[in-house]
Design an enzyme around this catalytic site. Sequence first.
Site, PDB file in Angstrom:
ATOM      1  N   SER A 139       1.745  -9.839  -0.906  1.00 44.12           N
ATOM      2  CA  SER A 139       1.344  -8.443  -0.724  1.00 44.12           C
ATOM      3  C   SER A 139       1.678  -7.853   0.634  1.00 44.12           C
ATOM      4  O   SER A 139       1.881  -6.653   0.763  1.00 44.12           O
ATOM      5  CB  SER A 139      -0.151  -8.298  -1.004  1.00 44.12           C
ATOM      6  OG  SER A 139      -0.905  -9.148  -0.160  1.00 44.12           O
ATOM      7  N   LYS A 151       0.806  -1.226   0.000  1.00 50.18           N
ATOM      8  CA  LYS A 151       0.000   0.000   0.000  1.00 50.18           C
ATOM      9  C   LYS A 151       0.838   1.275   0.000  1.00 50.18           C
ATOM     10  O   LYS A 151       0.430   2.299  -0.522  1.00 50.18           O
ATOM     11  CB  LYS A 151      -0.951  -0.003   1.201  1.00 50.18           C
ATOM     12  CG  LYS A 151      -2.107  -0.978   1.021  1.00 50.18           C
ATOM     13  CD  LYS A 151      -3.206  -0.712   2.031  1.00 50.18           C
ATOM     14  CE  LYS A 151      -4.421  -1.562   1.722  1.00 50.18           C
ATOM     15  NZ  LYS A 151      -4.186  -2.993   2.052  1.00 50.18           N
ATOM     16  N   GLU A 182      -9.994   7.149   3.855  1.00 51.27           N
ATOM     17  CA  GLU A 182     -10.875   6.269   4.612  1.00 51.27           C
ATOM     18  C   GLU A 182     -10.141   4.958   4.795  1.00 51.27           C
ATOM     19  O   GLU A 182      -9.256   4.614   4.010  1.00 51.27           O
ATOM     20  CB  GLU A 182     -12.196   6.037   3.876  1.00 51.27           C
ATOM     21  CG  GLU A 182     -12.232   4.862   2.916  1.00 51.27           C
ATOM     22  CD  GLU A 182     -11.399   5.068   1.662  1.00 51.27           C
ATOM     23  OE1 GLU A 182     -11.199   6.224   1.270  1.00 51.27           O
ATOM     24  OE2 GLU A 182     -10.960   4.051   1.096  1.00 51.27           O
TER      25      GLU A 182
HETATM   26  C1  LIG Z   1      -5.067  -4.021   1.693  1.00 49.34           C
HETATM   27  C2  LIG Z   1      -4.377  -5.281   1.414  1.00 49.34           C
HETATM   28  C3  LIG Z   1      -4.781  -6.138   0.370  1.00 49.34           C
HETATM   29  C4  LIG Z   1      -6.013  -5.897  -0.466  1.00 49.34           C
HETATM   30  O1  LIG Z   1      -5.977  -4.721  -1.218  1.00 49.34           O
HETATM   31  P1  LIG Z   1      -5.757  -4.722  -2.789  1.00 49.34           P
HETATM   32  O2  LIG Z   1      -6.059  -3.321  -3.184  1.00 49.34           O
HETATM   33  O3  LIG Z   1      -6.701  -5.701  -3.392  1.00 49.34           O
HETATM   34  O4  LIG Z   1      -4.338  -5.098  -3.045  1.00 49.34           O
HETATM   35  C5  LIG Z   1      -4.043  -7.276   0.132  1.00 49.34           C
HETATM   36  N1  LIG Z   1      -2.968  -7.594   0.872  1.00 49.34           N
HETATM   37  C6  LIG Z   1      -2.546  -6.811   1.883  1.00 49.34           C
HETATM   38  C7  LIG Z   1      -1.352  -7.221   2.668  1.00 49.34           C
HETATM   39  C8  LIG Z   1      -3.228  -5.619   2.188  1.00 49.34           C
HETATM   40  O5  LIG Z   1      -2.809  -4.851   3.199  1.00 49.34           O
END
Ligand SMILES: *Cc1c(COP(=O)(O)O)cnc(C)c1O
Length: 393
Positions: free
Chosen positions: A377, A89, A111
Site C-alpha cells: 500500500s 490514497k 480530516e
Molecule cells: C492510510 C494507509 C493505510 C490504511 O488505510 P486503508 O484505508 O485501510 O487502506 C495503509 N497503508 C498505507 C501506506 C497508508 O498510507
Amino acid sequence: MNYNINEKGYYGDFGGAFIPEMLYPNVEELRQNYLKIMAEPSFKAEFDQLLKDYVGRPSPLYFAKRLSEKYNTKIYLKREDLNHTGAHKINNTIGQILMAKRLGKNRIIAETGAGQHGVATATVCALMGIECIVYMGEIDIARQAPNVARMKMLGATVIPATSGSKTLKDATNEAIRDWINNPVDTHYIIGSVVGPHPYPDMVAKFQAVVSEEIKFQLKDKEDTENPDYVIACVGGGSNAAGAYYHYLNNENVKLIAVEAAGLGVDSGESAATSVLGKEGIIHGSKTLLMQTNDGQITEPYSISAGLDYPGVGPMHAHLYKTGRAEFISITDDQAMQAGLELCKLEGIIPAIETSHALGVFEQKTFKPNDIVVVSLSGRGDKDLQNYIDYFKI
Ligand SMILES: *Cc1c(COP(=O)(O)O)cnc(C)c1O
C-alpha cells in the site's frame, strides 16, 4: 452471497448513513449524483488520464523472487508505493476532487490522523487550484511535523482540533461541523472506505483500479486473472477494498485482511477492530468498532499511524461477519520484522502499515503453487524515524 453494496447503502448488516439532520442535504446531494457522475465518459477520461500521467499508473505487479523462495510460494507485490505521494490514497483523492468539481464545489475540507490523507488531499487541491482546509488533532500535529509541513507547502491550511483526545476522531468532528456550516460550496474528502453512504462505496470504486490492474497484469504473467489469495492491511480498509474489489464475488480468490494487533490482541493496546469490535455507529456508518460496554469508542493503538483507527469500513465488517475474508492480526514486533525482511530480500522499504500485511507469511503457510498477491500500500520514507528508533539503526 453478494458482497457489493445494496441500493440502500448496506453491505449485509453494515453501512447506511447515520448523520445529523443538518448534514442530510450534503450527503444526499452526493448520494444522488455520484454514480451518474462516475459513469460520464468525460469523468472517466479525466480520471484515467490523471491516474496515468500524474499518479503513474498502472502500478507494477512485481514478482518477488527472493521473498517467494523464502516462503516457498508465488508472491506478487502490487506496487502502490510507487504512486505519486507514495501510497494508494492518491487514487481516491483524485477521484473525489474531480467529483467535487462536477458538483460545483470550490472549497475542500478533510480530516487527517497521521497526515497521509491530508497530504494526498492537499496535493490534488494544488493540482486543481482549489482551497484546501485540513483538520488535524493538536497531538497529531506535534507528532507528524513533516506531513504538516508538506500540507503547508502544498498550500493547505491546517487547523488544529483542540477538543477531546486531540486526535483523529476530534479532527473528524471539526470537519463535520465545518461541512454543516458550509453546505453549498464545500466538499468533504474522506480518506478511506468509511463514513456515511455513499462514501464507502465511492471510495471503493475509486480504489478498484487496483484489482482491475491486477487482473490484466496477472493474466499476462500467469495466464490467469485470478490469484489464490489477495492480502492487504486494513485501517479503514481502502487499499484492501481496492485490491479485493473485482474478486469480491469470486470465492475461488481467498481474501486475507490484516489488522494491527499492536502489543497483542488481548493487551488492551491494539487496533484489531474486527476481532475486538462490536456493532455500533462511527462516522455515520453502522459497522464494527472498538468500544466500552456503554458504547464509548476505545482509543486504538498500533505502531503504525495509518492503522490505529477504532473502526473498520462497513464492507470489511461484512466480509468479517460472513467469513468471506480471513482476518489475521499482526503485532508491532511481527510487522517491524516483516518490513525489515522486505528491505533485505527485495530492496523495498515498505510503509509500516504495509509491513503488517507482509507479517502474514510467518503466520500462515501457502502451497508452492499458490499465487499470492500482496497490496504494497505505501512506501516507508515517512516511517524512517520509526524504523530507526525500533531497530536502533
Ligand atoms: C492510510 C494507509 C493505510 C490504511 O488505510 P486503508 O484505508 O485501510 O487502506 C495503509 N497503508 C498505507 C501506506 C497508508 O498510507
